[in-house]
Scaffold this active site. Structure first.
Site, short mmCIF file in Angstrom:
data_model
loop_
_atom_site.label_atom_id
_atom_site.label_comp_id
_atom_site.label_asym_id
_atom_site.label_seq_id
_atom_site.Cartn_x
_atom_site.Cartn_y
_atom_site.Cartn_z
N HIS A 111 -29.11 -9.31 23.22
CA HIS A 111 -29.13 -10.68 22.69
C HIS A 111 -28.28 -10.76 21.42
O HIS A 111 -28.65 -11.43 20.48
CB HIS A 111 -30.58 -11.06 22.41
N HIS A 115 -27.96 -12.02 16.04
CA HIS A 115 -28.35 -13.39 16.40
C HIS A 115 -27.61 -14.43 15.56
O HIS A 115 -28.22 -15.27 14.90
CB HIS A 115 -29.86 -13.57 16.26
N HIS A 175 -40.44 -16.53 22.44
CA HIS A 175 -39.96 -15.61 21.41
C HIS A 175 -41.08 -14.67 20.96
O HIS A 175 -42.16 -15.12 20.58
CB HIS A 175 -39.45 -16.39 20.19
N ASP A 196 -37.29 -13.66 23.44
CA ASP A 196 -36.07 -13.39 22.68
C ASP A 196 -36.35 -12.86 21.28
O ASP A 196 -37.44 -13.06 20.72
CB ASP A 196 -35.25 -14.67 22.54
#
Length: 245
Positions: free
Chosen positions: A111, A115, A205, A60
């Site tokens: 995503h 964020h 990540h 991510d």
């Protein structure tokens, strides 16, 4: 032969440490949908299982130079295909790196744009984050994107309805090594990642948005843990692959 009496404390400490590590690995599973109501799950059509016999490694918050490229280097050496959930802002800033992800056979998902924390936003702002970020990833990639993961794995009633309407079923995860925590070690990430079993989705990540501390931007522990994770999963007879669209 029994261990000498002087060795008992050391043996006991080692056993307790092993038990704690195993407990941490177990508790890391299914964290994504703790607190997720049945209604939100059904409305959003949330997904968190890979194909039987397969484990999906997911990354991510990228792409970001100095970390995503190193993750790609290691995955290439290991012959592993993974899935990258990218923010619109980072995709727009680093389109060449985004296109490298796809060119090397990995799946790309969106995503959000920046964020945010979903449960702190109103429906209109959240829609702009999700739809705008998705469009930015597609524009930077130059191809349609079908995968989506909400920041922090959070689903709200409003976002669940939005995702259903837009046909963007969210991908969550079942194994979380918490590699975004400042100061985490490669040994910890490898131990939890290696606990994955058939159908698990592992959250990692290649970058960290809104880090708790600057040290969290150091992705070396995640990168160093990848070979051990892949070796362990393959030795258990599991394959590693991308998430299905």
């Amino acid at each position: 032969m029994s261990a000498p009496s002087w060795a008992a404390p050391a043996v006991g400490r080692a056993a307790r440490a092993a038990a704690l590590a195993a407990r941490a690995a177990r508790s890391a599973k299914h964290r994504a949908y703790v607190g997720l109501t049945a209604a939100e799950h059904v409305v959003a059509s949330a997904r968190w299982r890979a194909s039987p016999g397969c484990v999906a490694l997911t990354f991510d918050d990228g792409p970001h130079p100095g970390s995503t490229d190193l993750v790609l280097d290691v995955l290439g050496e290991l012959g592993v295909r993974a899935t990258f959930f990218c923010t619109g802002a980072n995709a727009r800033a680093h389109p060449g790196l985004l296109r490298r992800i796809a060119a090397e056979g990995h799946a790309v998902g969106s995503h959000s744009r920046t964020h945010p924390t979903p449960n702190e936003l109103g429906a209109r702002v959240l829609a702009d984050e999700y739809l705008g970020g998705h469009a930015e990833v597609e524009q930077a990639l130059g191809a349609p994107v079908t995968l989506f993961r909400p920041p922090h794995g959070q689903l709200t009633p409003a976002s669940s309805l939005l995702l259903r309407t837009r046909r963007m079923p969210p991908w969550l995860w079942t194994v979380d090594p918490r590699d975004w925590v400042p100061g985490t070690t490669a040994a910890h990430v490898a131990a939890v990642g290696s606990s994955a079993r058939s159908g698990d989705v592992v959250l990692m990540h290649d970058w960290v948005e809104q880090p708790e501390a600057p040290e969290a931007l150091d992705r070396s522990a995640t990168i160093a843990a990848l070979p051990a994770i892949v070796r362990s999963l393959r030795s258990a007879g599991l394959t590693l692959g991308r998430l299905p669209a």
